[in-house]
Design a protein around this motif. Structure first.
Motif, PDB file in Angstrom:
ATOM      1  N   ALA A 160      -3.511   8.258   7.035  1.00  0.00           N
ATOM      2  CA  ALA A 160      -3.234   6.831   7.216  1.00  0.00           C
ATOM      3  C   ALA A 160      -2.067   6.640   8.179  1.00  0.00           C
ATOM      4  CB  ALA A 160      -2.942   6.170   5.875  1.00  0.00           C
ATOM      5  N   ARG A 186      -5.102   1.181   6.672  1.00  0.00           N
ATOM      6  CA  ARG A 186      -4.686   0.600   5.387  1.00  0.00           C
ATOM      7  C   ARG A 186      -4.765  -0.921   5.462  1.00  0.00           C
ATOM      8  NH1 ARG A 186       1.005   3.584   3.839  1.00  0.00           N
ATOM      9  NH2 ARG A 186       0.242   5.695   3.982  1.00  0.00           N
ATOM     10  N   CYS A 196       0.843  -1.206   0.000  1.00  0.00           N
ATOM     11  CA  CYS A 196       0.000   0.000   0.000  1.00  0.00           C
ATOM     12  C   CYS A 196       0.868   1.242   0.000  1.00  0.00           C
ATOM     13  CB  CYS A 196      -0.919   0.016   1.223  1.00  0.00           C
ATOM     14  SG  CYS A 196      -2.293  -1.126   1.091  1.00  0.00           S
TER      15      CYS A 196
END
Length: 177
Positions: free
Chosen positions: A50, A57, A23
């Motif tokens: 995040a 995530r 990610c």
């Protein structure tokens, strides 16, 4: 403690670390150029949220496994939370009430059902190695029309629990192609 029991947590930790790196690398922004300062600000703010833990995530397989392991624990961790989910598109369709649904691969027979908000911020260029990153707001119908089966995407949505054997995502308001 048996050898098998001590290896399992290490495998899980390694798998989670790989998911995080996957990610992060897709959204690192290092090899990308931004079409506008607003596009750069949008992406960097999303990453900052995040990193600060405001957005969780994960990938589709991790979400499905969490719900298969314990629906109650997964609800506590993901339901009504803001999620940044990386997965592949399985199908774009309508449910029996005519509402638009994007079905996402989950690593299981059942896909994850994602429902878009009325307006979606489309981030283009993040999924390629050296893309020009552009953002634009689109109605949900137009954003969904750009999705293709098998295409890897990132979505920002609210977790919607577990219904009919599948995790759900609602109010998806950002999609990255």
């Amino acid at each position: 403690m048996s050898t098998r029991a001590s290896i399992r947590p290490r495998r899980i930790a390694a798998s989670l670390a790989l998911t995080f790196l996957a990610c992060s690398s897709a959204f690192a922004g290092n090899a990308h150029t931004f079409a506008t300062p607003e596009a750069e600000k949008f992406v960097r703010n999303m990453l900052a949220e995040a990193d600060a833990g405001k957005t969780i995530r994960l990938n589709g397989q991790t979400l499905m496994q969490a719900y298969k392991s314990s629906e109650t624990a997964a609800d506590k961790k993901y339901k009504s939370k803001t999620l940044l989910v990386e997965t592949a598109v399985d199908l774009v369709s309508r449910d029996m009430f005519g509402a638009l649904v994007v079905y996402l691969k989950s690593g299981s027979f059942m896909p994850i059902a994602a429902r878009f908000d009325k307006k979606v911020t489309l981030v283009e260029g993040m999924e390629s190695d050296n893309g020009l990153v552009k953002i634009r707001q689109l109605p949900a119908e137009e954003a969904a029309a750009l999705l293709k089966r098998g295409q890897t995407i990132h979505l920002v949505c609210k977790g919607d629990g577990y219904n009919l054997g599948s995790p759900g995502l609602e109010l998806c308001n950002m999609v990255s192609l």
